[in-house]
Design a protein around this motif. Structure first.
Motif, mmCIF file in Angstrom:
data_model
loop_
_atom_site.group_PDB
_atom_site.id
_atom_site.type_symbol
_atom_site.label_atom_id
_atom_site.label_comp_id
_atom_site.label_asym_id
_atom_site.label_seq_id
_atom_site.Cartn_x
_atom_site.Cartn_y
_atom_site.Cartn_z
ATOM 1 N N PHE A 181 0.874 -1.170 0.000
ATOM 2 C CA PHE A 181 0.000 0.000 0.000
ATOM 3 C C PHE A 181 0.910 1.218 0.000
ATOM 4 C CE2 PHE A 181 0.780 1.661 4.224
ATOM 5 C CZ PHE A 181 1.382 0.576 4.838
ATOM 6 N N THR A 182 0.371 2.360 -0.375
ATOM 7 C CA THR A 182 1.113 3.607 -0.201
ATOM 8 C C THR A 182 0.178 4.643 0.374
ATOM 9 O OG1 THR A 182 0.623 4.212 -2.492
ATOM 10 C CG2 THR A 182 2.762 3.246 -2.080
ATOM 11 N N LYS A 183 0.767 5.586 1.088
ATOM 12 C CA LYS A 183 0.010 6.706 1.641
ATOM 13 C C LYS A 183 0.651 7.996 1.157
ATOM 14 C CE LYS A 183 -1.203 4.534 6.057
ATOM 15 N NZ LYS A 183 -0.934 4.653 7.505
ATOM 16 N N VAL A 184 -0.087 9.090 1.312
ATOM 17 C CA VAL A 184 0.483 10.388 0.966
ATOM 18 C C VAL A 184 1.448 10.789 2.084
ATOM 19 C CG1 VAL A 184 -0.034 12.811 0.582
ATOM 20 C CG2 VAL A 184 -1.510 11.061 -0.392
ATOM 21 N N THR A 185 2.643 11.186 1.708
ATOM 22 C CA THR A 185 3.662 11.563 2.685
ATOM 23 C C THR A 185 3.400 12.972 3.203
ATOM 24 O OG1 THR A 185 5.241 10.198 1.528
ATOM 25 C CG2 THR A 185 6.135 11.872 2.985
ATOM 26 N N PRO A 186 3.414 13.186 4.522
ATOM 27 C CA PRO A 186 3.242 14.552 5.020
ATOM 28 C C PRO A 186 4.462 15.396 4.686
ATOM 29 C CG PRO A 186 3.738 13.053 6.815
ATOM 30 C CD PRO A 186 3.586 12.204 5.589
ATOM 31 N N MET A 187 4.256 16.502 4.011
ATOM 32 C CA MET A 187 5.389 17.341 3.619
ATOM 33 C C MET A 187 5.612 18.461 4.625
ATOM 34 S SD MET A 187 7.117 16.339 1.167
ATOM 35 C CE MET A 187 7.125 15.186 -0.162
ATOM 36 N N GLU A 188 4.522 19.066 5.110
ATOM 37 C CA GLU A 188 4.595 20.078 6.165
ATOM 38 C C GLU A 188 5.683 21.105 5.905
ATOM 39 O OE1 GLU A 188 4.515 18.448 10.063
ATOM 40 O OE2 GLU A 188 3.000 16.971 9.537
ATOM 41 N N GLY A 189 5.522 21.838 4.840
ATOM 42 C CA GLY A 189 6.488 22.885 4.551
ATOM 43 C C GLY A 189 7.522 22.476 3.526
ATOM 44 N N GLY A 190 7.552 21.212 3.142
ATOM 45 C CA GLY A 190 8.519 20.739 2.184
ATOM 46 C C GLY A 190 8.129 21.123 0.772
ATOM 47 N N PRO A 191 8.744 20.640 -0.260
ATOM 48 C CA PRO A 191 9.820 19.666 -0.204
ATOM 49 C C PRO A 191 11.118 20.252 0.337
ATOM 50 C CG PRO A 191 9.498 20.403 -2.449
ATOM 51 C CD PRO A 191 8.407 21.019 -1.628
ATOM 52 N N PHE A 192 11.943 19.402 0.837
ATOM 53 C CA PHE A 192 13.144 19.834 1.529
ATOM 54 C C PHE A 192 14.330 19.721 0.604
ATOM 55 C CE2 PHE A 192 10.030 18.081 4.305
ATOM 56 C CZ PHE A 192 9.823 19.129 5.165
#
Lengths: 191, 178
Positions: A159-170
């Protein structure tokens, strides 16, 4: 033979089919149409002694036409010459001819191009995904695929989930900014 | 002078008998013989190997018996980046380990996904399996792993093992002895 002699032979045999010849640091690149790749690759190996396929890469020029580009990096062991074949691959083109019958190493390279970019190869002996799992619905290196990914689900496989970026991409550039700015997730504002 | 009482019923074994709680004895046995499942997935595994080698010597803490069969393991050390392709395999291996079992998430990737904020990487193994100890670092030095292991030992020594393992029996005992 020098690289110039090899390339002269190539242009003499194929003429108009070889375009945009550029040279950078003694390595020559040129553009060909995707439909000519098998013929030209065969000639490169048999007549010009390009016996080593270094790599196959694919590029997504999203928004341009043709959208995709495949680059074959060739090397000639006897002459010590590098050569790049760039294939223009429009999105509406169904598939590119495989060159895995010319250089067997192209087998996995083409599987990777298929897996990451969604470019199909006709005549490929085993065109399965190589990095992601069979059944993964996206082609992750396309420009219109978000960096944080898309959710997918294959029960009992992956499975895959959406990655939390929170201000990213870094980005990994040297910076005087503190870790709070470079890595916002390490310091959530509510804490 | 306080009165001293002999605790031994037989003078031959006097001094060889100690009294303790059952849990304390069980936990002491467990925590000093943790057999790790080395789930080495990336560069953290190199540090895990270093921790097992002579310079750092994880054997000093009783965890030198790396077993490559989950059925013989107590603690899974998830060392490295867990990709989505690997994620369910890690979960499956965890499920094959017999109870009681613990998990150490070694390094930034196993704990949170680390620098891999991408479509391919699970953002922390704790989304799939329960983690007991997280170790920071990218990768953590072997000392950090040993510190994490000692933290886990502390945690194990506080567990109510008997009650967790045999709840019905523990209840009977409590009824019988108050």
């Amino acid at each position: 033979m020098t690289s110039q002699e090899l390339l002269d032979l190539l242009s003499k045999s194929f003429g108009e089919k070889i375009q945009n010849e550029t040279e950078f640091r003694g390595e020559t690149s040129f553009t060909i149409a995707a439909s000519d790749v098998h013929e030209i690759a065969n000639f490169c190996r048999d007549e010009l002694s390009f016996d080593y396929l270094l790599d196959i890469t694919s590029i997504d020029n999203f928004g341009e036409d043709p959208r995709f580009e495949i680059v074959c990096h060739l090397y000639s062991m006897p002459h010590g010459v590098h050569l790049r074949l760039k294939l223009r691959v429009p999105e509406e083109l169904g598939a590119v001819d495989t060159i895995s019958d010319i250089w067997p190493t192209a087998n996995w390279h083409e599987r990777e191009a298929y897996d990451m970019m969604g470019i199909k190869f006709t005549g490929h002996p085993d065109l399965r995904r190589i990095l992601m799992w069979d059944g993964y619905p996206f082609f992750p290196l396309r420009k219109d695929f978000p960096l944080e990914g898309l959710p997918s689900e294959m029960p009992d496989v992956a499975f895959t989930k959406v990655t939390p970026m929170e201000g990213g991409p870094f980005v990994t550039v040297p910076s005087t900014a503190g870790s709070k700015d470079r890595e916002p997730r390490a310091h959530p504002p509510e804490l | 002078m306080p009165e001293t009482r002999s605790t031994a019923y037989d003078s031959k074994i006097e001094g060889n008998v100690i009294f303790t709680r059952f849990d304390a004895a069980l936990n002491w046995v467990r925590k000093n013989s943790l057999w790790p499942m080395p789930m080495g997935l990336a560069c953290c595994a190199i540090e895990l190997m270093a921790a097992a080698a002579s310079r750092f010597d994880i054997a000093r803490f009783g965890a030198e018996v790396m077993r490559f069969s989950p059925r013989q393991c107590d603690v899974m050390i998830v060392a490295g980046t867990v990709t989505y392709k690997m994620a369910l395999a890690v979960k499956r291996i965890y499920e094959q380990m017999p109870e009681p079992k613990w998990v150490i998430a070694m390094g930034a990737c196993a704990s949170t996904g680390g620098m891999y904020r991408s479509y391919a990487t699970l953002q922390g193994i704790d989304q799939l399996i329960p983690v007991d100890v997280y170790i920071s670092g990218c990768p953590p030095r072997p000392e950090a792993l040993l510190a994490g292991l000692m933290k886990l030992q502390e945690k194990i020594s506080r567990e109510r093992s008997f009650r967790n393992q045999k709840p019905e029996l523990a209840e009977k005992f409590e009824e019988a002895f108050g």
